[in-house]
Motif scaffolding. Structure first.
Motif, PDB file in Angstrom:
ATOM      1  N   ALA A   1      11.119   0.600  11.996  1.00  0.00           N
ATOM      2  CA  ALA A   1      11.370  -0.553  10.818  1.00  0.00           C
ATOM      3  C   ALA A   1      10.527  -1.555  10.812  1.00  0.00           C
ATOM      4  CB  ALA A   1      12.828  -1.072  11.192  1.00  0.00           C
ATOM      5  N   GLY A   2      10.068  -2.148  11.898  1.00  0.00           N
ATOM      6  CA  GLY A   2       8.910  -2.874  11.759  1.00  0.00           C
ATOM      7  C   GLY A   2       7.681  -2.536  11.294  1.00  0.00           C
ATOM      8  N   LYS A   3       7.167  -1.194  11.740  1.00  0.00           N
ATOM      9  CA  LYS A   3       6.116  -0.971  11.053  1.00  0.00           C
ATOM     10  C   LYS A   3       6.036  -0.600   9.396  1.00  0.00           C
ATOM     11  CE  LYS A   3       4.719   1.801  15.460  1.00  0.00           C
ATOM     12  NZ  LYS A   3       4.716   3.018  15.915  1.00  0.00           N
ATOM     13  N   SER A   4       7.283   0.086   9.028  1.00  0.00           N
ATOM     14  CA  SER A   4       7.523   0.175   7.669  1.00  0.00           C
ATOM     15  C   SER A   4       7.529  -1.253   6.839  1.00  0.00           C
ATOM     16  CB  SER A   4       8.872   0.919   7.552  1.00  0.00           C
ATOM     17  OG  SER A   4       9.081   1.888   7.982  1.00  0.00           O
ATOM     18  N   LEU A   5       8.133  -2.349   7.448  1.00  0.00           N
ATOM     19  CA  LEU A   5       8.104  -3.616   6.831  1.00  0.00           C
ATOM     20  C   LEU A   5       6.595  -4.089   6.791  1.00  0.00           C
ATOM     21  CD1 LEU A   5       9.797  -5.492   5.351  1.00  0.00           C
ATOM     22  CD2 LEU A   5       9.971  -6.614   7.689  1.00  0.00           C
ATOM     23  N   ALA A   6       5.671  -3.861   7.893  1.00  0.00           N
ATOM     24  CA  ALA A   6       4.456  -4.161   7.829  1.00  0.00           C
ATOM     25  C   ALA A   6       3.877  -3.585   6.669  1.00  0.00           C
ATOM     26  CB  ALA A   6       3.747  -3.845   9.358  1.00  0.00           C
ATOM     27  N   LEU A   7       3.949  -2.360   6.536  1.00  0.00           N
ATOM     28  CA  LEU A   7       3.083  -1.625   5.512  1.00  0.00           C
ATOM     29  C   LEU A   7       3.574  -2.219   4.016  1.00  0.00           C
ATOM     30  CD1 LEU A   7       1.420   0.823   4.519  1.00  0.00           C
ATOM     31  CD2 LEU A   7       3.351   2.057   4.682  1.00  0.00           C
ATOM     32  N   HIS A   8       4.921  -2.610   4.047  1.00  0.00           N
ATOM     33  CA  HIS A   8       5.396  -3.105   2.669  1.00  0.00           C
ATOM     34  C   HIS A   8       4.783  -4.613   2.477  1.00  0.00           C
ATOM     35  CE1 HIS A   8       8.291  -4.834  -0.179  1.00  0.00           C
ATOM     36  NE2 HIS A   8       8.369  -5.704   0.468  1.00  0.00           N
ATOM     37  N   PHE A   9       4.683  -5.366   3.426  1.00  0.00           N
ATOM     38  CA  PHE A   9       3.934  -6.694   3.148  1.00  0.00           C
ATOM     39  C   PHE A   9       2.624  -6.517   3.016  1.00  0.00           C
ATOM     40  CE2 PHE A   9       7.815  -8.425   5.349  1.00  0.00           C
ATOM     41  CZ  PHE A   9       8.201  -9.366   4.120  1.00  0.00           C
ATOM     42  N   ALA A  10       1.932  -5.624   3.620  1.00  0.00           N
ATOM     43  CA  ALA A  10       0.418  -5.235   3.472  1.00  0.00           C
ATOM     44  C   ALA A  10       0.244  -5.189   1.966  1.00  0.00           C
ATOM     45  CB  ALA A  10       0.046  -4.255   4.389  1.00  0.00           C
ATOM     46  N   ARG A  11       1.044  -4.293   1.461  1.00  0.00           N
ATOM     47  CA  ARG A  11       0.822  -3.924   0.261  1.00  0.00           C
ATOM     48  C   ARG A  11       1.172  -5.081  -0.884  1.00  0.00           C
ATOM     49  NH1 ARG A  11       3.672   2.053   0.890  1.00  0.00           N
ATOM     50  NH2 ARG A  11       1.752   3.272   1.536  1.00  0.00           N
ATOM     51  N   LEU A  12       2.211  -5.641  -0.508  1.00  0.00           N
ATOM     52  CA  LEU A  12       2.615  -6.666  -1.602  1.00  0.00           C
ATOM     53  C   LEU A  12       1.535  -7.754  -1.676  1.00  0.00           C
ATOM     54  CD1 LEU A  12       5.029  -8.225  -2.891  1.00  0.00           C
ATOM     55  CD2 LEU A  12       5.625  -9.481  -0.630  1.00  0.00           C
ATOM     56  N   LEU A  13       0.993  -8.015  -0.232  1.00  0.00           N
ATOM     57  CA  LEU A  13      -0.080  -9.297  -0.031  1.00  0.00           C
ATOM     58  C   LEU A  13      -1.470  -8.765  -0.098  1.00  0.00           C
ATOM     59  CD1 LEU A  13       1.998 -11.220   2.473  1.00  0.00           C
ATOM     60  CD2 LEU A  13       1.824 -11.755  -0.119  1.00  0.00           C
ATOM     61  N   ALA A  14      -1.702  -7.444  -0.721  1.00  0.00           N
ATOM     62  CA  ALA A  14      -2.950  -6.866  -0.582  1.00  0.00           C
ATOM     63  C   ALA A  14      -3.938  -8.020  -1.314  1.00  0.00           C
ATOM     64  CB  ALA A  14      -3.206  -5.643  -1.536  1.00  0.00           C
ATOM     65  N   GLY A  15      -5.164  -7.905  -0.573  1.00  0.00           N
ATOM     66  CA  GLY A  15      -6.189  -9.148  -0.899  1.00  0.00           C
ATOM     67  C   GLY A  15      -6.357 -10.323  -0.065  1.00  0.00           C
ATOM     68  N   TYR A  16      -5.050 -10.562   0.631  1.00  0.00           N
ATOM     69  CA  TYR A  16      -5.038 -11.649   1.408  1.00  0.00           C
ATOM     70  C   TYR A  16      -5.206 -11.445   2.809  1.00  0.00           C
ATOM     71  CZ  TYR A  16      -2.852 -14.014  -2.606  1.00  0.00           C
ATOM     72  OH  TYR A  16      -2.859 -14.439  -4.088  1.00  0.00           O
ATOM     73  N   ALA A  17      -5.667 -12.228   3.509  1.00  0.00           N
ATOM     74  CA  ALA A  17      -5.860 -12.327   5.242  1.00  0.00           C
ATOM     75  C   ALA A  17      -4.286 -12.312   5.804  1.00  0.00           C
ATOM     76  CB  ALA A  17      -6.655 -13.142   5.827  1.00  0.00           C
ATOM     77  N   VAL A  18      -3.731 -11.065   6.185  1.00  0.00           N
ATOM     78  CA  VAL A  18      -2.291 -11.040   6.468  1.00  0.00           C
ATOM     79  C   VAL A  18      -2.239 -10.258   8.053  1.00  0.00           C
ATOM     80  CG1 VAL A  18       0.006 -10.036   6.244  1.00  0.00           C
ATOM     81  CG2 VAL A  18      -1.605 -10.514   4.158  1.00  0.00           C
ATOM     82  N   SER A  19      -1.479 -10.815   8.919  1.00  0.00           N
ATOM     83  CA  SER A  19      -1.198 -10.369  10.194  1.00  0.00           C
ATOM     84  C   SER A  19       0.169 -10.418  10.388  1.00  0.00           C
ATOM     85  CB  SER A  19      -2.122 -11.187  11.333  1.00  0.00           C
ATOM     86  OG  SER A  19      -1.435 -12.541  11.538  1.00  0.00           O
ATOM     87  N   MET A  20       0.765  -9.128  11.135  1.00  0.00           N
ATOM     88  CA  MET A  20       2.035  -9.206  11.540  1.00  0.00           C
ATOM     89  C   MET A  20       2.120  -8.684  13.080  1.00  0.00           C
ATOM     90  SD  MET A  20       4.210  -7.371   8.453  1.00  0.00           S
ATOM     91  CE  MET A  20       5.679  -7.911   9.106  1.00  0.00           C
ATOM     92  N   THR A  21       2.736  -9.673  13.821  1.00  0.00           N
ATOM     93  CA  THR A  21       2.987  -9.161  15.219  1.00  0.00           C
ATOM     94  C   THR A  21       4.359  -9.608  15.563  1.00  0.00           C
ATOM     95  OG1 THR A  21       2.348 -11.744  15.612  1.00  0.00           O
ATOM     96  CG2 THR A  21       0.573 -10.294  15.532  1.00  0.00           C
ATOM     97  N   PRO A  22       4.711  -8.999  16.741  1.00  0.00           N
ATOM     98  CA  PRO A  22       5.898  -9.215  17.260  1.00  0.00           C
ATOM     99  C   PRO A  22       6.211 -10.690  17.787  1.00  0.00           C
ATOM    100  CG  PRO A  22       5.058  -7.291  17.975  1.00  0.00           C
ATOM    101  CD  PRO A  22       3.967  -7.880  17.468  1.00  0.00           C
ATOM    102  N   GLU A  23       7.438 -11.142  17.936  1.00  0.00           N
ATOM    103  CA  GLU A  23       7.742 -12.392  18.548  1.00  0.00           C
ATOM    104  C   GLU A  23       7.819 -11.880  20.078  1.00  0.00           C
ATOM    105  OE1 GLU A  23       7.275 -14.856  17.003  1.00  0.00           O
ATOM    106  OE2 GLU A  23       8.398 -15.332  15.217  1.00  0.00           O
ATOM    107  N   THR A  24       7.281 -12.838  20.806  1.00  0.00           N
ATOM    108  CA  THR A  24       7.454 -12.669  22.372  1.00  0.00           C
ATOM    109  C   THR A  24       7.951 -13.941  23.091  1.00  0.00           C
ATOM    110  OG1 THR A  24       5.066 -13.248  22.801  1.00  0.00           O
ATOM    111  CG2 THR A  24       5.644 -10.907  22.452  1.00  0.00           C
TER     112      THR A  24
END
Length: 463
Positions: A366-389
């Motif tokens: 689910a997290g990987k799918s959401l990461a792909l969703h935001f990557a497409r939504l914010l295409a052209g911006y420097a975006v990173s997605m990381t788990p909370e630890t």
């Protein structure tokens, strides 16, 4: 004690709950009860419940200050002596704890000295967590979240007929988890509260405060739609003296306060929103009238799971050439997923492409799918997605250290007061979304997520 004195003591124990508690303690243990003023206050409040003057009572008190001995063991035993058909439900954060307390009540009713005070109250059955009296009285013990099908508390009459007695509904180590706190409150609201057999059945909550939104906080805030009487017993009294000097002297209490300010404020002062001395010292934030030049900017996000809980928050943080940290902007809202995504994209457009974006990523597919969703939504911006630890506190500590030494500034804006208030209450406040967002932005700027950011960018942003 000769026969005459014993007879007088038995009469007094039947009539006076506090005397009964002290008398039975001496008979059971051979030791004299160490009296303190707050013991009398607790007994008076419980007496008001028995007499019908109070139907909803919350007592907040430090741990190990005789609350269970008085409000659960002694009081239930005394009530069953006065009204042998009374029906009780006793709840605690764990079934094992509730059962242990129930066994202590059972032991008290089985004691020879108790029979001398209340000869008409006799037991039928001796299961530790569920037992009855010969007059139809009932005691049922349950842990928070446990099933209560077929059990109720109180009689359908105006006079006292039993009660629901809740002792420490939250486990201290778990009270900072919103999910765990909410589960306890939901169980109270949807299961335990409905177990009152009559509108006359009183409910008692006795606990140490652990969070602004613990069960006591929720009830006092009107969550159940009822008005509650409150007896709050802070370890340090308003006049600066110790509540129970024989237990903790004022010097001991001050040392405990210095060692762990926010734990002390909650558990010992019954104030889970300390004015200062918690993790953050927001009075040391520097207020700027204009935005300074910074070498790097990042917008850290904390995403709410639903529109009913915490806010979604986005914090824009940068670092100046002289090493100071600057909070330039904060956005905060409760929106549906579609509205949230639109707000994230609009915020990115307002920030510009030079501002990096850091988002949390849930584990699993689910997290990987959401990461792909935001990557497409914010295409052209420097975006990173990381788990909370790590815990929220652990994640916040590095940024809090910068705030506390005066190395963080924020631009004067309408959102300042909400952020200061959240910092002041953290980690015991109702919300922590802005701090989560700032902690993420700070970690990103320090390089804590740089390696993962490149991986996400290579995987998603290049598609």
């Amino acid at each position: 004690m000769d026969a005459k004195d014993l007879k007088v003591a038995q009469v007094m124990a039947r009539c006076d709950f506090y005397f009964f508690a002290r008398f039975m303690f001496k008979q059971r243990t051979g030791a004299k009860w160490t009296r303190a003023p707050h013991h009398g206050l607790i007994c008076t409040a419980l007496g008001d419940v028995f007499s019908g003057r109070s139907r909803r009572l919350i007592i907040t008190i430090p741990p190990r200050y005789s609350k269970t001995e008085l409000a659960v063991v002694s009081w239930i035993a005394w009530c069953l002596g006065r009204t042998p058909d009374a029906e009780f439900i006793h709840a605690a954060y764990a079934a094992s704890l509730a059962t242990t307390n129930s066994a202590s009540v059972l032991g008290l009713l089985s004691h020879e000295a108790y029979h001398g005070v209340f000869p008409e109250t006799r037991l039928e059955g001796a299961a530790k967590g569920h037992w009855r009296t010969s007059k139809g009285g009932v005691m049922y013990a349950v842990g928070a979240g446990g099933a209560l099908t077929g059990f109720g508390a109180g009689k359908a009459r105006q006079g006292f007929g039993g009660a629901i007695v809740i002792d420490d509904p939250h486990k201290a180590e778990e009270a900072r988890s919103e999910t765990t706190r909410r589960a306890v409150i939901d169980w109270y609201q949807h299961t335990l509260q409905s177990r009152a057999n009559s509108r006359h059945t009183p409910i008692i909550v006795i606990m140490q405060r652990l969070h602004q939104d613990d069960l006591a906080g929720w009830l006092l805030g009107g969550g159940s739609g009822e008005t509650w009487d409150l007896l709050s017993l802070p370890a340090i009294q308003p006049d600066g003296t110790a509540l129970w000097p024989e237990k903790h002297g004022i010097d001991d209490l001050r040392r405990m306060e210095a060692a762990s300010p926010y734990v002390f404020a909650s558990q010992y002062m019954q104030d889970p929103a300390p004015a200062e001395g918690g993790l953050f010292k927001p009075e040391r934030l520097v207020i700027l009238e204009a935005l300074p030049k910074a070498g790097r900017w990042v917008r850290g996000w904390d995403l709410a799971a639903s529109v009913d809980g915490d806010h979604t928050a986005g914090a824009k943080l940068g670092q100046t050439e002289d090493g100071r940290w600057v909070i330039a902007d904060l956005v905060r809202f409760r929106k549906s997923a579609d509205q949230r995504d639109a707000a994230l994209k609009q915020t990115a457009e307002l920030d510009g492409r030079s501002v990096r974006i850091s988002l949390p990523q849930d584990p699993g597919q689910a997290g990987k799918s959401l990461a792909l969703h935001f990557a497409r939504l914010l295409a052209g911006y420097a975006v990173s997605m990381t788990p909370e630890t790590g815990s929220k506190i652990l994640r916040a500590e590095p940024f809090a250290a910068q705030v506390n030494v005066g190395n963080v500034a924020m631009v004067r804006a309408p959102w300042n007061s909400a952020l200061v208030e959240e910092m002041r209450l953290f980690p015991n406040g109702a919300h922590d979304d802005q701090i989560d967002a700032l902690s993420r932005a700070y970690s990103h700027l320090l390089g804590g997520v740089t390696r993962r950011a490149r991986t996400v960018g290579a995987t998603h942003m290049g598609r």
